[in-house]
Enzyme design. Structure first.
Site, mmCIF file in Angstrom:
data_model
loop_
_atom_site.group_PDB
_atom_site.id
_atom_site.type_symbol
_atom_site.label_atom_id
_atom_site.label_comp_id
_atom_site.label_asym_id
_atom_site.label_seq_id
_atom_site.Cartn_x
_atom_site.Cartn_y
_atom_site.Cartn_z
ATOM 1 N N GLU A 206 0.823 -1.209 0.000
ATOM 2 C CA GLU A 206 0.000 0.000 0.000
ATOM 3 C C GLU A 206 0.858 1.261 0.000
ATOM 4 O O GLU A 206 0.606 2.206 -0.754
ATOM 5 C CB GLU A 206 -0.893 -0.020 1.238
ATOM 6 C CG GLU A 206 -1.597 1.283 1.576
ATOM 7 C CD GLU A 206 -2.039 1.279 3.023
ATOM 8 O OE1 GLU A 206 -3.141 0.774 3.299
ATOM 9 O OE2 GLU A 206 -1.270 1.766 3.895
ATOM 10 N N ASP A 261 -5.898 -3.476 -3.144
ATOM 11 C CA ASP A 261 -5.892 -2.012 -3.234
ATOM 12 C C ASP A 261 -4.536 -1.506 -3.713
ATOM 13 O O ASP A 261 -4.459 -0.612 -4.572
ATOM 14 C CB ASP A 261 -6.285 -1.370 -1.907
ATOM 15 C CG ASP A 261 -5.365 -1.726 -0.750
ATOM 16 O OD1 ASP A 261 -4.782 -2.835 -0.750
ATOM 17 O OD2 ASP A 261 -5.233 -0.890 0.176
#
Length: 487
Positions: A206, A261
């Site tokens: 991330e 993500d």
């Protein structure tokens, strides 16, 4: 802030019905509960004065007898906040009487004063590089970049703060790099974004994806390439980055799978890099295809990662999926996009619009905390960039909820019915709420959110997660977080 994920490896891909049937209320953050730093920073001293605006130029002479028009007055230099006001540009001289009739052109406008300097101590509010919030003259291509910062490309579907400055984003990126971007120790130019010392100065996929997005928007190719080089050193068997890497470069226990993500954010950053600098077409296309194949079920349902079957609504990025479809022509992204809004309609609270951290595949993760808070930002992008009616409807509901709460009272956790369960007040929750407000036409929410996140973006002691979301929100609210492929 401890924003990790405790992921298990699961190899089977379940259809939407099997994943969501048991849990539309969902379940706790894969990130765990983050803690915000408390206590106000000391005020910075006054910024220095803005510089003097330049003079308007002289109107040209009439060509044949009539008087040339006067040059217009140069604009005042913009003072740094706390600094003195830049002096006005001087008036352009009148055009002289021509010999034969046509009107002389007006003098051009004097340039704005440059930014006042930040005070010492805490970061003072900078003077404006430009005081345009949203639409304004974009920087022209230069130095090999097609979209150099700032761009000022606003959406007619959204509103923007009354007052904002590009210097907030520029200073925010400088602060981000200073605090978090480090060499990986190999000496080959690889860079990583490290989390705070409370997480052992580790790196998660991330954080790499966030750094890649920020660097491409800020036209920082060196940092972008260094982060991508680091990503390529930590791939799993499917060609996606292992989600959790220790500070010494080893893969952390439980870190041997990707996080969706981060994968899709990296893919979008590579697409932007190709539009920004060129030369990334093959790597961007390959990454986008790999994400489509591994991070989503065959029915388009988002997974937690390439081997992790669970649904996290904050991983849904509909605006990116539209860009991926346009860039690659892969129709899988249309299926994924449609399923995105089906999932959101199933898991969002009918009154507040709040969504859970995880809506299926995990237990005990049914509240709006450190994963779910990202959802309003991702959906607002689709509302502002693409005027999508589903995105606008979602943003309108959740934006109204946070407008009712008020920025000063937003906390870091809610039951889906809106009952507050968190204690901290931070940019990780204020920034995405403000983004929803942009699509929901909630002017006070947007203005108050910007006033809160901009100092956090520039701050010297802001933690990794708050710093990240303060900078995301600041870029978006200044009209600089955009889809390059749309221009």
């Amino acid at each position: 802030m401890n924003h990790g994920r405790m992921m298990k490896t699961v190899s089977r891909a379940l259809p939407l019905g099997a994943l969501l049937l048991a849990s539309c209320a969902g379940s706790p953050s894969g990130g765990g509960t983050g803690t915000a730093g408390t206590g106000a920073g000391t005020a910075g001293t006054s910024g220095g004065a803005g510089t003097t605006g330049s003079a308007g130029t002289t109107g040209s002479a009439g060509a044949a007898g009539t008087t040339g028009n006067a040059g217009t007055t140069g604009n005042a230099g913009t003072g740094g906040r706390g600094g003195t006001t830049g002096s006005a540009g001087t008036t352009g001289a009148a055009g002289t009487t021509g010999a034969a009739g046509t009107t002389g052109a007006a003098g051009t406008t004097g340039a704005a004063g440059t930014t006042g300097t930040a005070g010492a101590g805490g970061i003072g509010t900078g003077g404006a590089v430009a005081t345009v919030c949203g639409n304004g003259p974009p920087s022209a291509p230069s130095g090999g970049a097609n979209f150099p910062f700032p761009q000022h490309r606003a959406s007619g579907a959204c509103i923007y703060p009354t007052t904002c400055t590009d210097s907030d984003a520029a200073m925010g990126w400088a602060a981000y790099k200073s605090a978090l971007v480090v060499a990986d120790g190999s000496g080959d130019g690889s860079l990583r974004v490290q989390r705070d010392s409370g997480n052992g100065n580790d790196t998660v996929s991330e954080s790499i994806s966030y750094g890649m997005l920020f660097s491409v928007y800020m036209n920082d190719k060196t940092t972008f390439d260094g982060l991508w080089k680091y990503e390529q050193k930590h791939l799993d068997a499917r060609g996606l980055m292992n989600w959790h890497i220790n500070s010494n470069g080893t893969t952390a226990t439980g870190g041997l799978n990707s996080a969706t993500d981060a994968d899709e954010d990296m893919a979008f950053a590579l697409l932007l890099a190709d539009k920004q600098w060129g030369g990334y077409t093959t790597v961007a296309t390959n990454m986008i295809t790999t994400v489509a194949m591994n991070d989503f079920g065959t029915d388009g349902t988002v997974k937690g990662g390439d081997t992790y079957v669970a649904v996290d609504p904050s991983y849904l990025a509909p605006a990116f999926y539209r860009a991926f479809k346009l860039y690659t022509g892969d129709t899988r992204w249309t299926t994924i996009l449609n399923q995105t809004y089906t999932i959101l309609s199933m898991v969002a609270n009918a009154t507040t619009g709040l969504v859970p951290d995880w809506s299926a595949g995990r237990t005990g993760a049914g509240n709006y905390t450190y994963d779910a808070t990202r959802t309003p930002f991702r959906v607002a992008l689709d509302a502002c960039w693409n005027s999508d009616v589903n995105a606008i409807a979602f943003s309108t509901k959740i934006g109204a909820f946070f407008a009712g709460v008020g920025v000063a009272n937003i906390k870091d956790g809610y039951n889906l019915d809106g009952t507050v369960i968190g204690s901290y007040h931070n940019s990780t929750f204020v920034g995405p709420a403000g983004a929803a407000g942009m699509a929901a036409n909630q002017a006070k929410l947007v203005n108050d959110a910007y006033a809160f996140v901009a100092p956090d973006a520039r701050g010297t002691s802001t933690n990794y997660y708050d710093r990240s979301w303060a900078l995301f929100a600041t870029l978006f609210m200044t009209g600089n977080f955009i889809d390059f492929s749309a221009y």
